[in-house]
Design a protein around this motif. Structure first.
Motif, short mmCIF file in Angstrom:
data_model
loop_
_atom_site.label_atom_id
_atom_site.label_comp_id
_atom_site.label_asym_id
_atom_site.label_seq_id
_atom_site.Cartn_x
_atom_site.Cartn_y
_atom_site.Cartn_z
N HIS A 109 -0.36 -7.95 -11.43
CA HIS A 109 -0.07 -7.60 -10.04
C HIS A 109 0.24 -6.11 -10.03
O HIS A 109 0.57 -5.52 -11.06
CB HIS A 109 1.12 -8.40 -9.49
N SER A 110 0.12 -5.51 -8.88
CA SER A 110 0.41 -4.09 -8.77
C SER A 110 1.87 -3.82 -9.08
O SER A 110 2.75 -4.61 -8.74
CB SER A 110 0.10 -3.60 -7.34
N THR A 111 2.12 -2.72 -9.76
CA THR A 111 3.50 -2.37 -10.10
C THR A 111 3.95 -1.11 -9.36
O THR A 111 4.86 -0.41 -9.80
CB THR A 111 3.65 -2.16 -11.62
N TYR A 112 3.30 -0.82 -8.24
CA TYR A 112 3.70 0.31 -7.43
C TYR A 112 4.91 -0.04 -6.57
O TYR A 112 5.11 -1.19 -6.19
CB TYR A 112 2.56 0.75 -6.51
N VAL A 113 5.70 0.96 -6.27
CA VAL A 113 6.81 0.84 -5.32
C VAL A 113 6.43 1.66 -4.10
O VAL A 113 5.94 2.79 -4.23
CB VAL A 113 8.12 1.37 -5.93
N LEU A 114 6.62 1.10 -2.93
CA LEU A 114 6.29 1.81 -1.69
C LEU A 114 7.53 2.11 -0.88
O LEU A 114 8.51 1.35 -0.90
CB LEU A 114 5.31 1.00 -0.84
N GLY A 115 7.48 3.20 -0.13
CA GLY A 115 8.55 3.55 0.78
C GLY A 115 8.05 3.47 2.21
O GLY A 115 7.11 4.17 2.59
N ILE A 116 8.64 2.55 2.99
CA ILE A 116 8.26 2.36 4.39
C ILE A 116 9.29 3.05 5.28
O ILE A 116 10.50 2.83 5.12
CB ILE A 116 8.18 0.86 4.74
N ASP A 117 8.83 3.89 6.20
CA ASP A 117 9.76 4.62 7.06
C ASP A 117 10.09 3.81 8.32
O ASP A 117 9.62 2.68 8.50
CB ASP A 117 9.23 6.02 7.40
N GLU A 118 10.90 4.40 9.20
CA GLU A 118 11.35 3.68 10.39
C GLU A 118 10.24 3.52 11.43
O GLU A 118 10.41 2.80 12.42
CB GLU A 118 12.56 4.39 11.01
N ASP A 119 9.09 4.15 11.20
CA ASP A 119 7.93 3.95 12.07
C ASP A 119 7.02 2.84 11.55
O ASP A 119 5.88 2.70 11.99
CB ASP A 119 7.13 5.26 12.20
N PRO B 125 8.06 -10.53 -17.84
CA PRO B 125 8.76 -10.19 -19.06
C PRO B 125 8.97 -8.70 -19.32
O PRO B 125 9.78 -8.33 -20.16
CB PRO B 125 7.85 -10.78 -20.15
N ASP B 126 8.23 -7.84 -18.62
CA ASP B 126 8.29 -6.43 -19.01
C ASP B 126 8.33 -5.45 -17.85
O ASP B 126 9.35 -4.82 -17.59
CB ASP B 126 7.12 -6.09 -19.95
N LEU B 127 7.23 -5.32 -17.11
CA LEU B 127 7.14 -4.24 -16.13
C LEU B 127 8.07 -4.42 -14.95
O LEU B 127 8.65 -3.44 -14.46
CB LEU B 127 5.69 -4.09 -15.66
N CYS B 128 8.22 -5.65 -14.46
CA CYS B 128 9.10 -5.85 -13.30
C CYS B 128 10.54 -5.43 -13.59
O CYS B 128 11.13 -4.66 -12.82
CB CYS B 128 9.06 -7.29 -12.81
#
Length: 199
Positions: free
Chosen positions: A162-172, A72-75
């Motif tokens: 649940h965790s509300t972090y966003v991650l950045g995955i590189d090409e490796d 309802p909120d954070l997502c």
């Protein structure tokens, strides 16, 4: 009338210039000195095909968020900021970025629900679902907490958070950056551009 129109146009130019000058020029996310290895566990995308955050993230940057469509909120807050940030990228940068949303509520988030939800934020977003145990296993190496949802007597669900972090995955296939739920669209766009410029 022409003078008034010119005055309004000049004011708009000044306003845009002021907004542009306020954009951060430094990195605001948290760079990981010891990157997290992307999980190899296979989930299922909205076309029914297997998808692994390790094997199928081939672009220079894949942005990953774990959430659920009934949140309802954070997502929606995070997804709005993230999608607005991706829309701020120029065409060259945008082509180098994928966005992946992993549901933490697979009992309700089937392929159709995920597709409908993600299409409301942008085009081409990847939606992943699967067995809850597999989703937990996918979140674990990324240090993302996924709670086992419980059905309430009212018929709803208590996912317990649940965790509300966003991650950045590189090409490796390594998560090299983490953003929190308060990251703005401008900060997402600036950080992603800076990461892509370093390659």
């Amino acid at each position: 009338m022409r003078t008034v129109a010119l005055g309004v146009a000049a004011a708009l130019v000044l306003a845009v210039s002021a907004c542009t000058s306020e954009e951060p020029e430094t990195f605001t996310g948290a760079r990981l000195d010891q990157p997290y290895a992307a999980p190899t566990v296979e989930l299922t995308d909205t076309d029914g095909a297997p998808y692994s955050l390790a094997a199928d993230t081939d672009k220079p940057m894949t942005v990953v968020f774990f959430g659920y469509t009934h949140c309802p909120d954070l997502c929606p807050l995070v997804m709005n900021s993230l999608s607005a940030g991706l829309n701020r990228l120029d065409e060259d940068d945008r082509e180098q970025v994928d966005m992946v949303f992993v549901t933490t509520d697979p009992e309700r988030d089937d392929a159709a629900a995920l597709r409908d939800y993600l299409d409301g934020f942008g085009d081409g977003y990847v939606g992943l679902t699967g067995d809850l145990d597999d989703i937990v296993a996918a979140g674990d190496p990324l240090h993302l907490y996924v709670n086992d949802g419980k059905r309430l007597p009212s018929g709803g669900y208590d996912l317990g958070g649940h965790s509300t972090y966003v991650l950045g995955i590189d090409e490796d296939d390594e998560a090299v950056v983490v953003w929190n739920q308060e990251t703005s669209a401008v900060e997402f766009a600036t950080d992603i551009h800076l990461l892509l410029s370093e390659d």
